[in-house]
Write a protein that holds these residues in place. Structure first.
Motif, short mmCIF file in Angstrom:
data_model
loop_
_atom_site.label_atom_id
_atom_site.label_comp_id
_atom_site.label_asym_id
_atom_site.label_seq_id
_atom_site.Cartn_x
_atom_site.Cartn_y
_atom_site.Cartn_z
N ASN A 176 -35.37 35.38 31.13
CA ASN A 176 -34.66 34.77 30.66
C ASN A 176 -33.38 34.20 31.38
O ASN A 176 -32.20 33.11 31.02
N GLN A 177 -34.40 33.08 32.34
CA GLN A 177 -32.84 32.17 33.52
C GLN A 177 -32.09 31.03 33.13
O GLN A 177 -31.11 30.70 33.69
N TYR A 178 -32.82 30.24 31.77
CA TYR A 178 -32.20 29.89 31.06
C TYR A 178 -31.05 29.56 30.26
O TYR A 178 -29.89 28.78 29.82
N VAL A 192 -34.99 29.20 46.49
CA VAL A 192 -33.64 29.85 46.59
C VAL A 192 -33.54 31.25 45.60
O VAL A 192 -32.42 31.33 45.15
N LYS A 193 -34.79 31.29 44.85
CA LYS A 193 -35.05 31.98 43.46
C LYS A 193 -34.36 33.64 43.99
O LYS A 193 -34.40 34.52 43.15
N ASP A 194 -34.87 34.27 44.67
CA ASP A 194 -34.23 35.61 45.40
C ASP A 194 -33.38 35.62 44.87
O ASP A 194 -32.91 36.86 44.77
N GLY A 248 -43.39 29.80 38.98
CA GLY A 248 -43.81 29.82 40.34
C GLY A 248 -42.72 30.60 41.07
O GLY A 248 -42.75 31.83 40.91
N ASN A 249 -41.69 29.70 41.95
CA ASN A 249 -40.70 30.52 42.72
C ASN A 249 -39.69 31.76 41.90
O ASN A 249 -39.70 32.16 42.61
N PHE A 250 -39.61 31.40 40.22
CA PHE A 250 -38.57 32.82 40.00
C PHE A 250 -39.63 33.86 39.94
O PHE A 250 -39.65 35.35 40.13
N MET A 289 -27.78 18.50 44.41
CA MET A 289 -28.54 20.16 43.10
C MET A 289 -29.59 19.54 42.89
O MET A 289 -29.55 19.04 41.66
N GLY A 290 -31.60 20.05 42.77
CA GLY A 290 -32.04 20.25 41.78
C GLY A 290 -32.16 20.97 40.87
O GLY A 290 -31.45 21.72 40.81
N VAL A 291 -32.67 20.69 39.59
CA VAL A 291 -32.50 21.19 38.80
C VAL A 291 -33.23 20.94 37.54
O VAL A 291 -34.04 20.83 37.30
N SER A 292 -33.04 23.15 37.49
CA SER A 292 -34.25 23.41 36.16
C SER A 292 -33.98 24.32 35.55
O SER A 292 -33.80 24.37 34.78
N SER A 293 -33.74 25.49 35.70
CA SER A 293 -33.56 26.48 34.78
C SER A 293 -31.98 26.24 34.63
O SER A 293 -31.47 26.35 33.63
N GLY A 294 -30.38 25.43 35.93
CA GLY A 294 -29.80 25.62 36.12
C GLY A 294 -29.04 26.33 36.22
O GLY A 294 -27.75 26.04 36.33
N GLY A 295 -28.88 27.85 37.16
CA GLY A 295 -28.65 29.19 37.06
C GLY A 295 -28.33 28.03 38.86
O GLY A 295 -26.65 28.49 38.69
N THR A 296 -28.85 27.75 39.25
CA THR A 296 -28.29 27.25 40.91
C THR A 296 -26.98 26.32 40.48
O THR A 296 -25.50 26.56 41.21
N ILE A 297 -27.02 24.89 39.99
CA ILE A 297 -26.21 24.07 39.34
C ILE A 297 -24.84 24.47 39.38
O ILE A 297 -23.85 24.62 39.48
N PRO A 311 -44.01 21.12 40.63
CA PRO A 311 -43.21 21.98 39.92
C PRO A 311 -41.74 22.29 40.17
O PRO A 311 -41.51 22.24 41.88
N GLY A 312 -40.80 23.06 39.54
CA GLY A 312 -39.84 23.36 40.75
C GLY A 312 -38.57 22.94 40.05
O GLY A 312 -36.96 22.89 40.13
N ILE A 313 -38.92 21.72 39.55
CA ILE A 313 -37.45 20.74 39.37
C ILE A 313 -37.68 20.07 37.83
O ILE A 313 -39.08 19.93 37.86
N PHE A 324 -31.94 22.97 49.57
CA PHE A 324 -33.36 22.98 49.62
C PHE A 324 -34.10 24.29 49.14
O PHE A 324 -33.91 24.78 49.67
N ALA A 325 -34.48 24.26 48.10
CA ALA A 325 -34.67 24.86 47.50
C ALA A 325 -36.02 25.70 47.93
O ALA A 325 -36.39 27.17 47.57
N ASP A 326 -37.18 25.06 48.26
CA ASP A 326 -37.77 26.16 49.27
C ASP A 326 -38.80 24.81 49.96
O ASP A 326 -38.61 24.12 50.43
N ARG A 327 -40.51 25.74 50.15
CA ARG A 327 -41.02 25.23 51.72
C ARG A 327 -42.37 25.01 51.43
O ARG A 327 -42.89 24.87 49.94
C1 LIG Z 1 -38.71 24.71 44.29
C2 LIG Z 1 -37.40 24.49 43.14
N1 LIG Z 1 -36.19 23.75 43.01
C3 LIG Z 1 -35.27 23.17 42.32
C4 LIG Z 1 -34.46 24.66 41.45
C5 LIG Z 1 -34.11 24.94 40.78
O1 LIG Z 1 -33.47 25.95 39.88
P1 LIG Z 1 -32.37 25.95 39.18
O2 LIG Z 1 -33.66 26.85 38.23
O3 LIG Z 1 -31.20 27.49 39.55
O4 LIG Z 1 -31.86 25.23 38.67
C6 LIG Z 1 -35.94 25.69 41.50
C7 LIG Z 1 -36.15 27.26 40.43
O5 LIG Z 1 -37.05 27.10 39.91
C8 LIG Z 1 -37.34 25.85 41.98
O6 LIG Z 1 -38.36 26.22 41.99
#
Ligand SMILES: Cc1ncc(COP(=O)(O)O)c(C=O)c1O
Length: 324
Positions: free
Chosen positions: A144-146, A40-42, A70-72, A177-185, A222-224, A294-297
């Motif tokens: 600064n994704q946060y 999703v980070k693309d 990682g993904n970002f 949605m899963g949350v990490s940086s919060g950008g997606t949600i 990682p990622g969430i 579903f953010a990654d594989r």
């Molecule tokens: C696997 C995965 N899921 C969910 C997220 C959450 O996205 P966001 O950082 O936009 O909240 C990320 C972000 O890096 C991620 O890598």
């Protein structure tokens, strides 16, 4: 015909996940791992760089820096390379080796944090490292994704729009949605609420993440989750939060593979677990469209989520911590 695969961001597949336990809950998953670098980070990496270059927020001589688990980092290293920009990626001991390798191979400089912070994670020390460098290097741009509003904007105009358009009958009742940086949600929730004011936005987080106020605890996937509360979330519209354990996440990843042929990454399992948990005790009389991300594989989790010994370690840890 494409001249560069990195231009094929978005328009990811939407898949219906038939479930017999909750027939009125129609689950539709956006498979974000169909983006060019696998997550999703693309969307954020591509959008932020294009906008910043077009609007002169930074230029070709700028060095980008970001803290990423990682993904970002993988996405930013690809898009900075495409634009001939220098990129420093601050990662930590928990970063998956495959992500570290991809970031390195795409030409980014890596700074690896090995000292845990006061919460047992690495995020605070990653950010301190960036702040120290910003004082020394004037041409450094911290993505600064946060806190960067461009991170949320990236999702408002792409994933948020696609979710609204692709939901059956263009009716969105729920988005998980899963949350990490919060950008997606943040971006998706603003777009969905604009077009479907009654839609409910449900954030899924993992026990031990402090984003929604849980007690900080060691986390392995990682990622969430996060060990800080992202500033960007102040602009999000969130109706409810579901917390799930890492063990539930693993079981749901395996169920997605067995029942739906989806080989998904950790946060996808968390989101699926979150949907089940949320609707378990709710009576849903009429059919509702539940959109989810579903953010990654799964490949990047072969040694963890899809490894039996690792799963057993997480099961024991979750039992000791009273999470399952
Ligand atoms: C696997 C995965 N899921 C969910 C997220 C959450 O996205 P966001 O950082 O936009 O909240 C990320 C972000 O890096 C991620 O890598």
């Amino acid at each position: 015909m494409l001249t560069n695969i990195l231009n094929k961001v978005g328009n990811t597949p939407l898949v219906y996940l038939k479930n017999d336990e909750m027939p009125n809950v129609k689950i539709f998953a956006k498979l974000e791992y169909y983006n060019p670098t696998g997550s999703v980070k693309d969307r954020a990496a591509c959008y932020i760089i294009n906008r910043a270059l077009n609007e002169g927020i930074f230029n070709k001589d700028t060095v980008l820096i970001e803290s990423s688990s990682g993904n970002f980092g993988v996405a930013l290293s690809a898009y900075t390379k495409m634009h001939n920009l220098k990129f420093i990626c601050v990662i930590d001991k928990n970063t998956l080796p495959v992500n570290e390798m991809l970031i390195r191979l795409q030409g980014a400089e890596i700074i690896k944090i090995t000292e845990p912070d006061e919460f047992g994670g690495y995020l605070l020390n990653r950010i301190k490292t960036i702040k120290d460098l910003l004082k020394k290097m004037p041409n450094l741009y911290w993505v600064n994704q946060y806190a960067n509003t461009l991170n949320a904007e990236a999702y408002y105009g792409s994933l948020g729009r696609e979710i609204c358009q692709e939901a059956p009958g263009q009716r969105v009742e729920y988005v998980f949605m899963g949350v990490s940086s919060g950008g997606t949600i943040t971006g998706v929730s603003r777009r969905v609420k604009k077009e479907n004011p009654d839609a409910k936005i449900i954030a899924v987080d993992i026990y031990g993440s402090v984003i929604f106020g849980d007690t900080p605890r060691k986390r392995y996937i990682p990622g969430i989750g996060s060990s800080l509360q992202p500033e960007i979330l102040e602009h999000a519209f969130i109706d409810d939060v579901v917390l799930v354990s890492e063990y539930e996440t693993i079981l749901c990843c395996k169920e997605l593979l067995e029942k739906h042929n989806l080989y998904a990454g950790g946060s996808s399992g968390s989101v699926y677990a979150g949907i089940k948990k949320y609707f378990r005790d709710r009576k849903i009389d009429e059919s509702v469209n539940v959109m989810c991300v579903f953010a990654d594989r799964g490949e990047r989790y072969i040694e963890t989520i899809y490894n039996e010994e690792w799963t057993e370690m997480i099961r024991k840890h979750s039992l000791v911590e009273n999470l399952i």
